[in-house]
Design a protein around this motif. Structure first.
Motif: not given
Length: 115
Positions: A20-35
């Motif tokens: 998942a880290q390689v495909d660009g869907y990291g923790l920060e991206v997920q957090t921003q999307a959920l917020t």
């Protein structure tokens, strides 16, 4: 847990494995999307729990972040858990179904922000 209004108190659960880290869907991206999703839908993220470098096939109670998210629902601190995609909750269908059933039995919700 019952929520009489439409606004839910949610805990966000985010997870990345090495893939998942390689495909660009990291923790920060997920957090921003959920917020952003929660705000757009009239809900509030009260806390974010994460598991970094943990496979989605790992049982829920072997993941510190997911265990904490579930406990927040069990103890009435949150109405449910929001995830960016269901594969962030679990990659294995049997693990995913066990997590969903566990949260639902405690009156919580699991919401997938991508529909």
């Amino acid at each position: 847990m019952q929520n009489n209004g439409s606004k839910l108190r949610l805990v966000a659960y985010i997870r990345v494995s090495t893939d998942a880290q390689v495909d660009g869907y990291g923790l920060e991206v997920q957090t921003q999307a959920l917020t952003a999703w929660s705000k757009a839908n009239g809900h509030r993220v009260i806390e974010v729990f994460s598991d970094e470098g943990v496979s989605g096939t790992t049982d829920a109670f072997d993941r510190d972040g997911l265990s904490s998210a579930i406990e927040a629902v069990e103890h009435g601190h949150a109405d449910g858990i929001v995830v960016a995609r269901l594969d962030r909750l679990a990659r294995a269908l049997t693990v995913q179904e066990a997590i969903l059933a566990h949260v639902w039995r405690r009156g919580g919700r699991v919401i997938c922000a991508d529909g």
